[in-house]
Design a protein around this motif. Structure first.
Motif, short mmCIF file in Angstrom:
data_model
loop_
_atom_site.label_atom_id
_atom_site.label_comp_id
_atom_site.label_asym_id
_atom_site.label_seq_id
_atom_site.Cartn_x
_atom_site.Cartn_y
_atom_site.Cartn_z
N SER A 295 -0.50 4.44 -0.85
CA SER A 295 -1.28 5.66 -0.65
C SER A 295 -1.87 5.73 0.74
O SER A 295 -2.79 6.48 1.01
CB SER A 295 -2.41 5.72 -1.68
OG SER A 295 -3.31 4.66 -1.46
N GLU A 296 -1.34 4.95 1.65
CA GLU A 296 -1.86 4.91 3.01
C GLU A 296 -1.94 6.31 3.61
O GLU A 296 -1.04 7.11 3.46
CB GLU A 296 -0.97 4.00 3.88
CG GLU A 296 -1.50 3.82 5.29
CD GLU A 296 -0.77 2.68 6.00
OE1 GLU A 296 -0.90 2.58 7.22
OE2 GLU A 296 -0.06 1.90 5.31
N ASP A 297 -3.01 6.53 4.31
CA ASP A 297 -3.21 7.81 4.99
C ASP A 297 -3.30 7.48 6.47
O ASP A 297 -4.35 7.13 6.99
CB ASP A 297 -4.50 8.44 4.47
CG ASP A 297 -4.85 9.72 5.22
OD1 ASP A 297 -4.21 10.00 6.25
OD2 ASP A 297 -5.76 10.41 4.77
N HIS B 268 -8.69 7.19 -0.11
CA HIS B 268 -8.43 6.47 1.15
C HIS B 268 -9.71 5.82 1.62
O HIS B 268 -10.68 6.51 1.95
CB HIS B 268 -7.93 7.42 2.23
CG HIS B 268 -6.70 8.16 1.84
ND1 HIS B 268 -5.49 7.53 1.63
CD2 HIS B 268 -6.51 9.48 1.56
CE1 HIS B 268 -4.60 8.43 1.27
NE2 HIS B 268 -5.18 9.62 1.21
N GLY C 205 -6.54 2.65 4.85
CA GLY C 205 -6.65 3.90 4.09
C GLY C 205 -6.15 3.80 2.67
O GLY C 205 -5.72 4.81 2.08
N GLU C 206 -6.24 2.60 2.08
CA GLU C 206 -5.72 2.43 0.72
C GLU C 206 -6.63 3.05 -0.34
O GLU C 206 -7.71 3.53 -0.05
CB GLU C 206 -5.52 0.95 0.42
CG GLU C 206 -6.80 0.16 0.24
CD GLU C 206 -6.60 -1.31 0.58
OE1 GLU C 206 -6.37 -2.08 -0.35
OE2 GLU C 206 -6.67 -1.67 1.79
N LYS C 207 -6.18 3.00 -1.57
CA LYS C 207 -6.92 3.57 -2.70
C LYS C 207 -7.92 2.56 -3.25
O LYS C 207 -7.66 1.36 -3.28
CB LYS C 207 -5.92 3.93 -3.80
CG LYS C 207 -6.52 4.82 -4.88
CD LYS C 207 -5.71 4.87 -6.16
CE LYS C 207 -4.22 5.12 -5.97
NZ LYS C 207 -3.54 5.27 -7.29
N ILE D 117 0.86 -1.19 0.00
CA ILE D 117 0.00 0.00 0.00
C ILE D 117 0.89 1.23 0.00
O ILE D 117 1.69 1.42 0.93
CB ILE D 117 -0.90 0.03 1.26
CG1 ILE D 117 -1.68 -1.26 1.40
CG2 ILE D 117 -1.82 1.25 1.23
CD1 ILE D 117 -2.71 -1.51 0.35
#
Lengths: 258, 258, 258, 258
Positions: free
Chosen positions: A243-245, B152, B126-128, A241
């Motif tokens: 794009s982890e937020d 996310h 929180g991935e895409k 992953i």
């Protein structure tokens, strides 16, 4: 699994005890007539269970050793315990087959798996029914010709309040002017469900060769390929992953999905 | 019926009160964000209802004046009263639309209408997510392009334990490697049901333009054409019955079908 | 798009010229009776086209300005040019609606969209037909009661050689003992297809109020939401590809997929 | 019928002769690799047939002795004769199984049975594919786990221009960001059709254990239960017709339905 399909034939078994007319037609109960049909067809290990047995005859041990259950109920649907219905439902979702016969359209278990009210029109004057086989290539209709007749039946008429079946196998023509979707397949979870219209307490329908053949075919068709109790697992990512937020992630509520 | 579609936006409304992170994203509750989306789209009369109101905000009067209900629940599915769920279910079968959002996959009402356990895999990092629109001609996907992204999200992965949907409208691709049937239509009785995956308490998904557009489209699509409480009537024959078997008929048990 | 649904009513228009009995019932051709029904219903821009016109009346200009085509053919299916059928088929896939009436079950275009042979049983003795409405909430059945009758019809009986319809709307009961799936919806590409059984050259069926209402409803239902000619594009990756195998890639044959 | 399922593995067999890269992967042609997979699985009588043989290797004698045909074509779909395709189509409708592999999505026979254009997106960079098994209880997925991966493939992306499949068995996740309905079942007439996405001329996909297992399962599943060439017979009434209208009847045109 055993080579034989293990069928539990369930019956309300009340009319046969309280009504002389019914007792004459089914002296040992409809379940025995249905069971006998399966035994004669061969390839089945058959047991029966009835409403007034403890746990309606459906102990965990029985359910765990049942591949397919056939269900006939009529006047006492409400007396079937919600807890047993929930167990049956879970077992169907895990892979057990369910063959709902005639007035079982209104059983708790059939309503639970269809998610609908399963209403219909009905009339009881002993009229003629002709069932048209519209899927001659389906396993359930093997050995049945283009159509077969039952000389005296209770009529069930459309609209039948079910979801669109996966496959519609039989459509009935009634002498009095109605039609009905009389053979319907559904899949729910890993289990297969067949609704079959014929069958009634005062007509000798469960002795009819075509009816017996369809029920036997249905029990073979509905036999589980797998038994699998679905879970709702929290799983790790397979791919990285990027794009982890993390801020958003942190606010998450952990039991999600469960 | 009114020209406007009367939508009741239902929300569990617990996380927004107990979790700071959620409160920040949805200060007035997710239901207000969803309602606002519909109000801005136009053509709707929107009200909201939440778990902790009397009767969960779903009095008979509210239900009778609801064309479509949207449902969001998560941690408190079990606190929704069985009696209310039964009323909701009856109302869906009569024609009311139901739009189940995200974790409502596990709500009592969605499980009741599907007849399944609605299990799935999940992960919250929180991935895409990218939702592919596979039915660009369907009313629910109008105005949505070939795909849209949510930066996310909580992941939901297959196998999703539902019956085969009538129409599969969206399939999601997740960064972590899973896929999901994210937009599914069902019909139950006279009511139409849409399951839509996006939506989560810690991500601002109910502010997303595409998500809002899909929800508004779904509320229009699910608006009832008829409201009809099915009955199970004993009906007279339309055509003359000539094969009547009075002996058999007499033995009949009158409440059959009912 | 125009507010009105632009319908092209297509008719073989041969029986009406060669048979006195047919001419008496449909002096201007069945297409005029069908068109008149739509005109009286309102909301349509109706034109007609017939087999013996140049290009069967289906020029590119006509097709491009057609939202829904209704089709009636019988004795001359083979005279419809393959090229026109291919154009029609492409246009249905792009979004145009198709309403196939009665003996159009055997038309090239209906067979092409269903992918089946569309065989059935038939008999022409002028018997009674009763059509049961099994989906009272569907747009096509609005205004139709539980059932309607046609006093004298040609019978069509099961098995009807079609794929399982998306929705089965009508089931017919015939006096002579058969049943038939008389109202069936299908989706193909972005177009919607409705098969409707009633309609025959020697019975005044296209003047019947219920039949006309169903056809008008079907033309509204089948009106396109989008018109989109699908392509088969070579597309770049959206996400970065890290597992690329250049050796394998190089051997690839470029026109793949196209 | 023989106990063994008689499979004809059909291959275009052009790339393997003209492209060095393809020849290296499939020196005897893809058909031999597919056939070998079936032979190793056991329970099959396998023959192969290719485009450049007389009648494409599909003589009447071959077709009459084929239970299931697997199809791989790519660059020469248009060279398959319409007459052979029509024979294949008739045979599928009569009960023969069809397993369409990868670029056979664009074959004449697959388009004919689906009634659609079968368009899709594609890309050929050798990216990774993960196929999710969404129906673990289906005969075609037996022995396949929750998912399996193919390290280097040509991508196919949605929208796939097919009718809603009866059952969707696999959904693919692609590294580049797309998804695809990679395993789809259809029924047409008495025949069963399976589309399976994997398979490509430059990747050794037809040697993959999971791919081979799915193809073998599909060939077993698609084996005919009956072979029946549908007819369109004029049938006598079963029940007495009392509402006959002889005047109307007389005007009838006899070849109706045919």
């Amino acid at each position: 699994m055993s080579d034989k399909v293990r069928v539990t034939v369930w019956n309300e078994f009340r009319h046969e005890k309280s009504h002389e007319g019914v007792k004459k037609v089914y002296p040992e109960g409809m379940h025995r007539a249905i069971a006998q049909g399966l035994e004669e067809a061969g390839g089945f290990e058959v047991r029966t269970a009835t409403l007034d047995e403890p746990e309606h005859g459906l102990t965990d041990e029985v359910l765990e050793n049942t591949d397919v259950i056939t269900w006939w109920g009529h006047a006492a649907h409400q007396e079937v315990s919600d807890e047993i219905v929930e167990k049956l439902h879970r077992r169907v979702l895990a892979g057990m087959g369910l063959v709902a016969l005639h007035s079982a359209h209104f059983s708790k278990i059939f309503r639970a798996v269809t998610g609908t009210n399963c209403t219909l029109k009905w009339r009881e004057v002993g009229e003629k029914e002709r069932l048209w086989n519209i899927e001659p290539g389906h396993p359930i209709t093997q050995g049945i010709g283009e159509h077969f007749e039952l000389p005296h039946v209770e009529m069930y008429g459309e609209r039948f309040g079910i979801p669109t079946p996966d496959k519609l196998l039989f459509i009935s023509w009634f002498e009095g002017g109605e039609v009905f979707r009389s053979g319907c397949t559904f899949e729910r979870g890993h289990g297969r469900v067949f609704y079959f219209r014929p069958g009634h307490e005062t007509y000798p329908i469960f002795y009819d060769d075509n009816v017996r053949r369809v029920i036997a075919n249905a029990c073979r068709w509905a036999a589980p390929r797998i038994i699998m109790a679905d879970k709702c697992p929290n799983v790790p990512a397979i791919e990285e992953i990027r794009s982890e937020d993390s801020a958003a992630g942190k606010a998450g509520i952990a039991q999600s999905g469960g």
